[in-house]
Every structure is written in C-alpha cells, then in structure tokens.
Scaffold this motif. Structure first.
Motif, PDB file in Angstrom:
ATOM      1  N   LEU A 177     -16.586  50.794 114.800  1.00  0.00           N
ATOM      2  CA  LEU A 177     -16.832  49.768 115.855  1.00  0.00           C
ATOM      3  C   LEU A 177     -16.436  48.349 115.669  1.00  0.00           C
ATOM      4  N   LEU A 178     -16.836  47.974 114.211  1.00  0.00           N
ATOM      5  CA  LEU A 178     -16.675  46.641 113.854  1.00  0.00           C
ATOM      6  C   LEU A 178     -15.260  46.139 113.694  1.00  0.00           C
ATOM      7  N   LEU A 179     -14.437  47.257 113.430  1.00  0.00           N
ATOM      8  CA  LEU A 179     -13.016  47.115 113.070  1.00  0.00           C
ATOM      9  C   LEU A 179     -12.448  46.301 114.464  1.00  0.00           C
ATOM     10  N   PRO A 180     -11.258  45.522 114.089  1.00  0.00           N
ATOM     11  CA  PRO A 180     -10.734  44.949 115.384  1.00  0.00           C
ATOM     12  C   PRO A 180      -9.785  46.003 115.940  1.00  0.00           C
ATOM     13  N   GLU A 181      -9.373  45.545 117.061  1.00  0.00           N
ATOM     14  CA  GLU A 181      -8.574  46.711 117.740  1.00  0.00           C
ATOM     15  C   GLU A 181      -7.029  46.022 117.532  1.00  0.00           C
ATOM     16  N   PRO A 182      -6.212  47.200 117.076  1.00  0.00           N
ATOM     17  CA  PRO A 182      -4.932  46.471 116.819  1.00  0.00           C
ATOM     18  C   PRO A 182      -4.250  46.067 118.106  1.00  0.00           C
ATOM     19  N   ARG A 183      -3.204  45.011 117.712  1.00  0.00           N
ATOM     20  CA  ARG A 183      -2.690  44.448 118.778  1.00  0.00           C
ATOM     21  C   ARG A 183      -1.768  45.342 119.406  1.00  0.00           C
ATOM     22  N   PRO A 184      -1.415  45.233 120.894  1.00  0.00           N
ATOM     23  CA  PRO A 184      -0.305  46.091 121.247  1.00  0.00           C
ATOM     24  C   PRO A 184       1.051  45.533 120.906  1.00  0.00           C
ATOM     25  N   LEU A 185       1.841  46.510 120.792  1.00  0.00           N
ATOM     26  CA  LEU A 185       3.355  46.147 120.361  1.00  0.00           C
ATOM     27  C   LEU A 185       3.945  45.608 121.682  1.00  0.00           C
ATOM     28  N   PRO A 186       4.698  44.600 121.569  1.00  0.00           N
ATOM     29  CA  PRO A 186       5.399  43.901 122.652  1.00  0.00           C
ATOM     30  C   PRO A 186       6.378  45.028 123.070  1.00  0.00           C
ATOM     31  N   ALA A 187       6.501  44.844 124.584  1.00  0.00           N
ATOM     32  CA  ALA A 187       7.209  45.755 125.491  1.00  0.00           C
ATOM     33  C   ALA A 187       8.685  45.539 125.190  1.00  0.00           C
ATOM     34  N   PRO A 188       9.557  46.524 125.100  1.00  0.00           N
ATOM     35  CA  PRO A 188      10.892  46.418 125.077  1.00  0.00           C
ATOM     36  C   PRO A 188      11.368  45.683 126.447  1.00  0.00           C
ATOM     37  N   SER A 189      12.511  44.809 126.289  1.00  0.00           N
ATOM     38  CA  SER A 189      12.969  43.894 127.354  1.00  0.00           C
ATOM     39  C   SER A 189      13.974  45.279 128.148  1.00  0.00           C
ATOM     40  N   PRO A 190      13.995  45.197 129.561  1.00  0.00           N
ATOM     41  CA  PRO A 190      14.508  46.131 130.136  1.00  0.00           C
ATOM     42  C   PRO A 190      15.973  45.803 130.232  1.00  0.00           C
ATOM     43  N   SER A 191      16.841  46.593 130.265  1.00  0.00           N
ATOM     44  CA  SER A 191      18.356  46.399 130.278  1.00  0.00           C
ATOM     45  C   SER A 191      18.999  47.508 131.306  1.00  0.00           C
ATOM     46  N   SER A 192      20.024  46.800 131.598  1.00  0.00           N
ATOM     47  CA  SER A 192      20.601  47.750 132.985  1.00  0.00           C
ATOM     48  C   SER A 192      21.611  48.882 132.267  1.00  0.00           C
ATOM     49  N   PRO A 193      21.638  49.952 132.903  1.00  0.00           N
ATOM     50  CA  PRO A 193      22.445  51.209 132.377  1.00  0.00           C
ATOM     51  C   PRO A 193      23.752  50.640 132.002  1.00  0.00           C
ATOM     52  N   ALA A 194      24.378  49.633 132.856  1.00  0.00           N
ATOM     53  CA  ALA A 194      25.835  49.435 132.494  1.00  0.00           C
ATOM     54  C   ALA A 194      25.747  48.310 131.339  1.00  0.00           C
ATOM     55  N   ALA A 195      24.898  48.152 130.874  1.00  0.00           N
ATOM     56  CA  ALA A 195      24.731  47.001 129.861  1.00  0.00           C
ATOM     57  C   ALA A 195      25.919  47.392 128.584  1.00  0.00           C
ATOM     58  N   GLY A 196      26.549  46.150 128.252  1.00  0.00           N
ATOM     59  CA  GLY A 196      27.607  46.429 127.144  1.00  0.00           C
ATOM     60  C   GLY A 196      28.665  47.235 127.598  1.00  0.00           C
ATOM     61  N   GLN A 197      29.065  47.558 128.934  1.00  0.00           N
ATOM     62  CA  GLN A 197      30.119  47.792 129.464  1.00  0.00           C
ATOM     63  C   GLN A 197      30.971  46.583 130.113  1.00  0.00           C
ATOM     64  N   ASP A 198      32.567  46.702 130.112  1.00  0.00           N
ATOM     65  CA  ASP A 198      33.142  45.733 130.543  1.00  0.00           C
ATOM     66  C   ASP A 198      33.376  46.059 132.154  1.00  0.00           C
ATOM     67  N   ARG A 199      33.307  44.910 132.933  1.00  0.00           N
ATOM     68  CA  ARG A 199      33.390  45.167 134.293  1.00  0.00           C
ATOM     69  C   ARG A 199      34.943  45.311 134.616  1.00  0.00           C
ATOM     70  N   PRO A 200      35.274  46.074 135.667  1.00  0.00           N
ATOM     71  CA  PRO A 200      36.631  46.324 136.046  1.00  0.00           C
ATOM     72  C   PRO A 200      37.502  45.272 136.669  1.00  0.00           C
TER      73      PRO A 200
END
Length: 200
Positions: A177-200
């Motif tokens: 109980l005396l040990l500090p709780e670990p910090r939560p990891l940063p959440a990954p940034s949302p990315s669109s499914p088409a990210a990294g693809q060229d537009r037509p």
C-alpha cells in the motif's frame, strides 16, 4: 509346590509367590497361580496384596513410564481404582495406593526418577519372565494419539508459525500500500484507417 519369583533393583525388590497350575500341565518351576506378592522399598512401608492389586499396579505404572519417555506427563488411574500415579508439581512422581480394607486411608509413595525406573524394571522383569505362565490381562502398548503428541509442544511454540506467517502477510500488504501507483501510459493518438494512403 510353592514357587517364588524375586526381582531386585537398587531401591526396591518385588517378590511374587504362587503355585504351578497342574490342571494346565505346567512344570514344577512354573508359576501359574499367584497367591500373593510383596514390594519392599528402601525406607518405606512394604506393600503386599493379591493378584488383582499387582495387575492394577502394572496397568498404571507401565503406561505412565512410556508416556514420560515420550515427553507426555499425565496421570494414570481413576479415583476409585486401587492404584493411581502421576507427576508431582514439586517434581517427582506420586504413587497412590488404596487398600481394599474399609477404614484404611490411602498410602502415597513419592518416587524420584531413579526409583520409578527401578519399579518399572522389576515389573517388566516379571512381565517378561518365562516362568510366569498365566495371562496378566494387561492392555497392549499403543502409540500416542495425535492430540497427545500435539500437547508435547508448548502452546507458544505451536502458535509461533501461524502467527509469524500472519505478521509477514500483514507486513507485505502494508508495504504494497505504501508503494506509489504506476503512472498510466499515454493513450495512442487516433489515426484514420486511410492514413498514409494517397488521395485519388
């Protein structure tokens, strides 16, 4: 023909008188019928009695000695039995003998360890003597019960292990109980499914 069996130790002497049981075909040196016995102590009154008293003496003294060797001190014999033996609070052993004669007070014999050992030896010599050819109807030696074995260990020692285990568990929980709780990891940034693809 009268037969006499004698067994001697430093502090006592046991003498058993009797006759061979002719009806059972016993030889002249056998003793198949006990007519009387006497136990002489150094500096104490002489004990004597019938076969029943001798068997009562063996029934309590022999198991009492076995329990002492196993580290279990307990009293043997009932309040209405001819013989009773148990440890004394001040040390030694108290052998209480009750007479079958009315109006006779019980006789208490205080024995030290050496005197008790001598008494056990003479009783064992009688029990194992091949010349004694009659059933003594003694209870067979039995191992100590688990409860008696458990009572050999002092209560403080028996409770040390579980109490120590509980303290270790409480200490481990407190440190957790005396040990500090670990910090939560940063959440990954949302990315669109088409990210990294060229537009037509």
């Amino acid at each position: 023909m009268k037969q006499t069996l004698r067994y001697e130790q430093l502090s006592c002497r046991l003498q058993v008188d009797g006759l061979p049981d002719v009806s059972a075909g016993q030889s002249g040196d056998a003793l198949g019928i006990i007519t009387g016995w006497s136990l002489r102590w150094m500096g104490r009154p002489e004990l004597e009695g019938r076969k029943e008293h001798l068997i009562a003496l063996m029934e309590v003294v022999l198991p009492y000695a076995r329990h002492l060797l196993s580290g279990v001190e307990r009293r043997f014999g009932q309040e209405d039995s001819p013989v009773e033996i148990g440890p004394r609070p001040a040390g030694g052993h108290s052998l209480l003998l009750r007479s079958s004669q009315p109006g006779t007070p019980p006789l208490e014999v205080v024995l030290d360890d050496a005197e008790l050992a001598d008494l056990v030896r003479v009783l064992d010599q009688l029990r194992l003597d091949a010349r004694l050819q009659l059933p003594l109807d003694l209870p067979q030696p039995r191992p100590l019960r688990p409860r008696e074995m458990q009572e050999r260990v002092p209560r403080r020692q028996r409770l040390a292990a579980p109490v120590g285990g509980a303290l270790v568990l409480v200490l481990a929980a407190g440190l957790g109980l005396l040990l500090p709780e670990p910090r939560p990891l940063p959440a990954p940034s949302p990315s669109s499914p088409a990210a990294g693809q060229d537009r037509p």
